[in-house]
Design an enzyme around this catalytic site. Sequence first.
Site, PDB file in Angstrom:
ATOM      1  N   THR A  78      -9.493  -0.949   1.275  1.00 25.90           N
ATOM      2  CA  THR A  78      -8.828  -2.007   0.505  1.00 25.90           C
ATOM      3  C   THR A  78      -7.308  -2.019   0.695  1.00 25.90           C
ATOM      4  O   THR A  78      -6.636  -2.905   0.165  1.00 25.90           O
ATOM      5  CB  THR A  78      -9.104  -1.809  -1.003  1.00 25.90           C
ATOM      6  OG1 THR A  78      -8.676  -0.484  -1.366  1.00 25.90           O
ATOM      7  CG2 THR A  78     -10.575  -1.960  -1.329  1.00 25.90           C
ATOM      8  N   LYS A  79      -6.801  -1.042   1.432  1.00 25.69           N
ATOM      9  CA  LYS A  79      -5.343  -0.901   1.539  1.00 25.69           C
ATOM     10  C   LYS A  79      -4.780  -1.778   2.660  1.00 25.69           C
ATOM     11  O   LYS A  79      -5.497  -2.269   3.518  1.00 25.69           O
ATOM     12  CB  LYS A  79      -4.974   0.565   1.794  1.00 25.69           C
ATOM     13  CG  LYS A  79      -5.311   1.471   0.629  1.00 25.69           C
ATOM     14  CD  LYS A  79      -4.485   1.124  -0.593  1.00 25.69           C
ATOM     15  CE  LYS A  79      -4.628   2.139  -1.706  1.00 25.69           C
ATOM     16  NZ  LYS A  79      -5.963   2.221  -2.288  1.00 25.69           N
ATOM     17  N   PHE A  80      -3.454  -1.898   2.666  1.00 26.85           N
ATOM     18  CA  PHE A  80      -2.785  -2.781   3.613  1.00 26.85           C
ATOM     19  C   PHE A  80      -3.060  -2.341   5.057  1.00 26.85           C
ATOM     20  O   PHE A  80      -3.411  -3.150   5.910  1.00 26.85           O
ATOM     21  CB  PHE A  80      -1.277  -2.789   3.308  1.00 26.85           C
ATOM     22  CG  PHE A  80      -0.498  -3.608   4.264  1.00 26.85           C
ATOM     23  CD1 PHE A  80      -0.770  -4.959   4.411  1.00 26.85           C
ATOM     24  CD2 PHE A  80       0.503  -3.047   5.036  1.00 26.85           C
ATOM     25  CE1 PHE A  80      -0.056  -5.733   5.309  1.00 26.85           C
ATOM     26  CE2 PHE A  80       1.213  -3.809   5.931  1.00 26.85           C
ATOM     27  CZ  PHE A  80       0.933  -5.146   6.064  1.00 26.85           C
TER      28      PHE A  80
END
Length: 396
Positions: free
Chosen positions: A196-198
């Site tokens: 879910t991270k950048f």
Amino acid sequence: MGSELAILGGEPAFAEALHVGRPNIPDEGLVLERIRQAIDRRWLTSFGPLVKEFEEELARQAGVKHCIATCNATIALQVLIRAGGLRGEVVMPSFTFIATAHTLRWEGVTPVFCDIDEETGNIDVAHARKVITERTTGIMGVHLWGNPAPTEELAALADEHGLRLFYDSAHAIGGTRLGRPVGGFGDAEVYSFHATKFVNAFEGGAIVTDDDALAERVRLTHNYGRGEGNHVSCVGTNAKMTEVAAAMGLTSLENMAYLIDVNRERFDRYAAGLADVPGIRLRRPSPGNTVNHQYVVIEVDTPGTGLSRDDLVATLQAENVLARTHFHPSCHRTEPYVHEQAVSAPLPLPHSEALSDRVVQLPTGTGVTLDQVDQVCALIGRAVRHAPAVTKACLA
Ligand code: T4K
């Protein structure tokens, strides 16, 4: 979109769920090719060439000498806490993901929560100063939602008291403070590369630091305490990153500039679409900071909207917009810390509590179109216009 809100009996606006945290898949062909090459090499984990390349690129991008990639950021924090010699008490903001607190506790350190500045969402340095005791060995800053913390003030505070200064930078890669990239602040910083991270590596993390001795201890600790010739010199764990994770992480990192553009475009569209909705405020980076815009966060001011935060979230979820309320409740209101107030939170933390009661995260990234952003804004506007009916429906 039908005219009636789903919570009032209409059809949901979206047939498929619109998630917060939908992964960005950078360049699928290149990810698969890199994984295929790793399989061909029969080198799948333990300091493979993709992990090395990923580490070098992360260190270069952060402007530091060392990067140690790990299997996730939670383990990276644990490794850093241990290798960095944190003991006794460590001061940290309460308004963060629970992993920041749990990793300290897991390593036998007491997290001492301090309040935040509601405007920035980051640690309140004056309050941090108040909770330092003779047992304090470090400060764990957090760049909340990618918005860099007040790094200069924290560095001065840490120097004054002879404390270690680390950052949980799980959200923040790609951001800058006063022109300096995140990754080079404090004694070390920790990134997360969860899906879910950048920057996404399926699961993954990394410790970046300019401190040679600390880097050496981190390297040992993340590999069972083993160094050259597999000589064991300390207690360690297995925190290594796999080649598959690095294939995704490296490709994701190479696409960072493009992904920032995608996120910024969606952020600007939310800003335009929500500008005239009473009681809704879109959070922005603090002055002097740039961010990756991976988190689109609004605040619900109930006197202005006539609607509670939770009722707005219920309204969006009924439309299949899976808005989230991170980080509610704040760490000091969560088990086990809520029952240890005297130790871990000696003073009330009104700003953490107030902000955690107001925030909502909205979907963004490559998985969300600009049209969908417009639709989400329209739904929020409609929910606010029909606040009394929505509140009644939520009570029923
Ligand atoms: N420090 C801070 C400040 C953090 O925020 C985090 C983690 C950490 C440390 C620790 O980092 P890691 O050890 O994870 O590297 C998520 C993430 O698991 C976690 O990484 C993140 N922060 C935290 C804030 O949220 P969940 O369990 O609430 O989210 P999850 O995995 O259910 O996904 C959220 C949404 O994303 C879902 O609605 C669906 C969507 N999604 C998720 C995944 C995994 C997808 O569409 N595809 C996917 O593959 O914890």
